[in-house]
Scaffold this motif. Structure first.
Motif, PDB file in Angstrom:
ATOM      1  N   LEU A  97       0.801  -1.223   0.000  1.00  0.00           N
ATOM      2  CA  LEU A  97       0.000   0.000   0.000  1.00  0.00           C
ATOM      3  C   LEU A  97       0.839   1.281   0.000  1.00  0.00           C
ATOM      4  CD1 LEU A  97      -3.240  -0.351   2.178  1.00  0.00           C
ATOM      5  CD2 LEU A  97      -3.006   0.676  -0.091  1.00  0.00           C
ATOM      6  N   LEU A 147      -5.743   1.284  -6.189  1.00  0.00           N
ATOM      7  CA  LEU A 147      -5.499   1.783  -4.837  1.00  0.00           C
ATOM      8  C   LEU A 147      -6.792   1.797  -4.022  1.00  0.00           C
ATOM      9  CD1 LEU A 147      -3.695   3.080  -2.691  1.00  0.00           C
ATOM     10  CD2 LEU A 147      -4.130   5.300  -3.772  1.00  0.00           C
ATOM     11  N   GLU A 181      -7.325  -0.282  -0.604  1.00  0.00           N
ATOM     12  CA  GLU A 181      -7.602   0.396   0.658  1.00  0.00           C
ATOM     13  C   GLU A 181      -8.933  -0.062   1.249  1.00  0.00           C
ATOM     14  OE1 GLU A 181      -7.095   4.589  -0.113  1.00  0.00           O
ATOM     15  OE2 GLU A 181      -4.988   4.453   0.494  1.00  0.00           O
ATOM     16  N   LEU A 206       2.236   1.841  -3.467  1.00  0.00           N
ATOM     17  CA  LEU A 206       1.206   2.175  -4.440  1.00  0.00           C
ATOM     18  C   LEU A 206       0.722   3.606  -4.258  1.00  0.00           C
ATOM     19  CD1 LEU A 206      -0.661   1.324  -6.734  1.00  0.00           C
ATOM     20  CD2 LEU A 206      -2.227   0.369  -5.035  1.00  0.00           C
ATOM     21  N   ARG A 207       0.580   4.046  -3.026  1.00  0.00           N
ATOM     22  CA  ARG A 207       0.166   5.431  -2.777  1.00  0.00           C
ATOM     23  C   ARG A 207       1.169   6.410  -3.373  1.00  0.00           C
ATOM     24  NH1 ARG A 207      -0.933   3.689   3.068  1.00  0.00           N
ATOM     25  NH2 ARG A 207      -3.181   3.245   3.133  1.00  0.00           N
TER      26      ARG A 207
END
Length: 217
Positions: free
Chosen positions: A174, A201, A205, A177-178
C-alpha cells in the motif's frame, strides 16, 4: 444544506416522490464513505429507489446508520487527541487518520457494502488494459498490479475473507502504491495510468480497511 435537512426531505410525504429521491442523492453528496457512485450503488441494493418508497426509506436508514457510527468514531478520535495533546503528543498517527477518513463503510453493514464496492470496481479494472507508464517504473507497477490484483480476486472469491499472507502483501504494498499514484497524478502526463492505479489503490484500501474494521489489522 446539511445532511439532516436532506434526510427530513426524504421522509417528507408532502413532497413529490421525485424530490424525495433527489434529496437522498443530495444526502449522499454530504456523506459518501464509498465515494458518491459507490455509496449510491450500495444503497440501490435496497430496491428501486426511484419508485419504491420502502426501498427509499430503507436506503436512508442504511446511510444514517453508517453516518451515526462514523460521527461516533470522529468524536472518540477527538477525545483521544485532547488527551494526547495534554501528553505533548501533537501529531496523530497517520494510520489512524487514514482509517478514519479512508474508503470504508462504518457500521454493521460494512462488510457487505465494502465487498460490493470492491466487486463493482473490480469489474471495471479487470477489463482495462495495462496502461502506458513512465519509463523506469513499469517493473514496479507491473509487480504491484500482479500482487494486488491477486489479493482483490481472492478477497472476492472468498466473500471477503483473506488469509494473513495476502493481508501482509497489502500492508507491504500500500505505501508504495500510494506514492506511485501521487507521482502519476502530478505532473499530469499519464492520465490513463493514474486512473488505472487509482482504481487499484481504492480497491486495496477498501480491503485493508475492511480487515481493520473486522479487527484483522
Amino acid at each position: 444544506m446539511s445532511f439532516r435537512v436532506y434526510a427530513r426531505r426524504v421522509r417528507d410525504h408532502d413532497l413529490p416522490f421525485g424530490r424525495r429521491c433527489r434529496a437522498l442523492r443530495d444526502a449522499v453528496g454530504c456523506y459518501c464513505p464509498l465515494g458518491f457512485h459507490g455509496t449510491w450503488s450500495y444503497l440501490s441494493t435496497a430496491g428501486d429507489l426511484r419508485n419504491d418508497e420502502t426501498a427509499l426509506l430503507h436506503a436512508l436508514e442504511k446511510l444514517e446508520g453508517s453516518r451515526t457510527v462514523w460521527l461516533q468514531e470522529v468524536a472518540s478520535f477527538a477525545d483521544r487527541r485532547r488527551v494526547d495533546k495534554t501528553r505533548h503528543h501533537r501529531t496523530p498517527r497517520q494510520a489512524e487518520v487514514r482509517y478514519l477518513l479512508g474508503w470504508r463503510w462504518p457500521g454493521p453493514d460494512g462488510k457487505q457494502a465494502m465487498l460490493g464496492e470492491v466487486g463493482r470496481l473490480w469489474a471495471t479494472h479487470r477489463r482495462s488494459p495495462f496502461p502506458d507508464v513512465p519509463a523506469g517504473t513499469k517493473g514496479d507497477l507491473v509487480e504491484l498490479d500482479t500482487w494486488l490484483a491477486g489479493c482483490v480476486s481472492t478477497y472476492l472469491a472468498n466473500d471477503g475473507d483473506l488469509d494473513q499472507g495476502r493481508q501482509n502483501v497489502i500492508t507491504k504494498c500500500l505505501p508504495k502504491l500510494r506514492r506511485y499514484v501521487a507521482q502519476l497524478g502530478y505532473p499530469w502526463s499519464f492520465p490513463e495510468a493514474f486512473a488505472y492505479f487509482r482504481l487499484l489503490l481504492k480497491m486495496t484500501e477498501l480491503i485493508h480497511n475492511d480487515k481493520a474494521q473486522q479487527g484483522g489489522g
